[in-house]
Scaffold this motif. Structure first.
Motif, PDB file in Angstrom:
ATOM      1  N   GLU A  57       0.799  73.110  19.913  1.00  0.00           N
ATOM      2  CA  GLU A  57       2.002  72.420  19.464  1.00  0.00           C
ATOM      3  C   GLU A  57       3.255  73.055  20.051  1.00  0.00           C
ATOM      4  O   GLU A  57       4.186  72.347  20.455  1.00  0.00           O
ATOM      5  N   ARG A  58       3.284  74.391  20.118  1.00  0.00           N
ATOM      6  CA  ARG A  58       4.446  75.061  20.709  1.00  0.00           C
ATOM      7  C   ARG A  58       4.577  74.729  22.191  1.00  0.00           C
ATOM      8  O   ARG A  58       5.674  74.508  22.697  1.00  0.00           O
ATOM      9  N   ILE A  59       3.456  74.678  22.893  1.00  0.00           N
ATOM     10  CA  ILE A  59       3.497  74.338  24.319  1.00  0.00           C
ATOM     11  C   ILE A  59       3.990  72.904  24.497  1.00  0.00           C
ATOM     12  O   ILE A  59       4.811  72.625  25.386  1.00  0.00           O
ATOM     13  N   GLU A  60       3.515  71.982  23.670  1.00  0.00           N
ATOM     14  CA  GLU A  60       3.966  70.593  23.755  1.00  0.00           C
ATOM     15  C   GLU A  60       5.454  70.478  23.459  1.00  0.00           C
ATOM     16  O   GLU A  60       6.170  69.718  24.111  1.00  0.00           O
ATOM     17  N   GLN A  61       5.941  71.244  22.491  1.00  0.00           N
ATOM     18  CA  GLN A  61       7.371  71.227  22.175  1.00  0.00           C
ATOM     19  C   GLN A  61       8.183  71.776  23.338  1.00  0.00           C
ATOM     20  O   GLN A  61       9.232  71.229  23.685  1.00  0.00           O
ATOM     21  N   GLU A  63       7.356  71.740  26.518  1.00  0.00           N
ATOM     22  CA  GLU A  63       7.320  70.752  27.586  1.00  0.00           C
ATOM     23  C   GLU A  63       8.242  69.591  27.289  1.00  0.00           C
ATOM     24  O   GLU A  63       8.924  69.075  28.177  1.00  0.00           O
ATOM     25  N   ALA A  64       8.303  69.183  26.034  1.00  0.00           N
ATOM     26  CA  ALA A  64       9.175  68.076  25.650  1.00  0.00           C
ATOM     27  C   ALA A  64      10.635  68.463  25.803  1.00  0.00           C
ATOM     28  O   ALA A  64      11.457  67.664  26.271  1.00  0.00           O
ATOM     29  N   THR A  65      10.999  69.681  25.442  1.00  0.00           N
ATOM     30  CA  THR A  65      12.398  70.112  25.577  1.00  0.00           C
ATOM     31  C   THR A  65      12.760  70.289  27.046  1.00  0.00           C
ATOM     32  O   THR A  65      13.891  70.027  27.441  1.00  0.00           O
ATOM     33  N   GLN A  66      11.826  70.698  27.879  1.00  0.00           N
ATOM     34  CA  GLN A  66      12.119  70.837  29.306  1.00  0.00           C
ATOM     35  C   GLN A  66      12.289  69.486  29.977  1.00  0.00           C
ATOM     36  O   GLN A  66      13.096  69.339  30.890  1.00  0.00           O
ATOM     37  N   LYS A  67      11.575  68.467  29.536  1.00  0.00           N
ATOM     38  CA  LYS A  67      11.708  67.122  30.097  1.00  0.00           C
ATOM     39  C   LYS A  67      13.058  66.514  29.690  1.00  0.00           C
ATOM     40  O   LYS A  67      13.671  65.773  30.444  1.00  0.00           O
TER      41      LYS A  67
END
Length: 69
Positions: A57-61, A63-67
């Protein structure tokens, strides 16, 4: 003849059934130990699965903030 010799090495049924008592006691001890070990492994596995899920979940978050930026 050879087969009966081989089988006689492994098959032993005592006339005195009290000889089964030590085997039953050691079986019970190891069986209980196996149950506790399996429960311990399952508990650790669940804990590790939760850690992996949180990490995912932290990795997905991240990645979402970087996009978005």
């Amino acid at each position: 003849m050879f087969q009966s010799l081989i089988l006689s090495l492994f098959l032993y049924f005592p006339e005195d059934k009290s000889e089964y008592i030590p085997a039953a006691i050691s079986f019970a001890i190891f069986f209980v130990a196996c149950i506790f070990t399996m429960r311990f492994i399952i508990k650790i596995s669940k804990r590790e699965a939760e850690k992996a899920k949180e990490l995912e979940e932290r990795i997905e978050q991240n990645e979402a903030t970087q996009k978005n930026s």
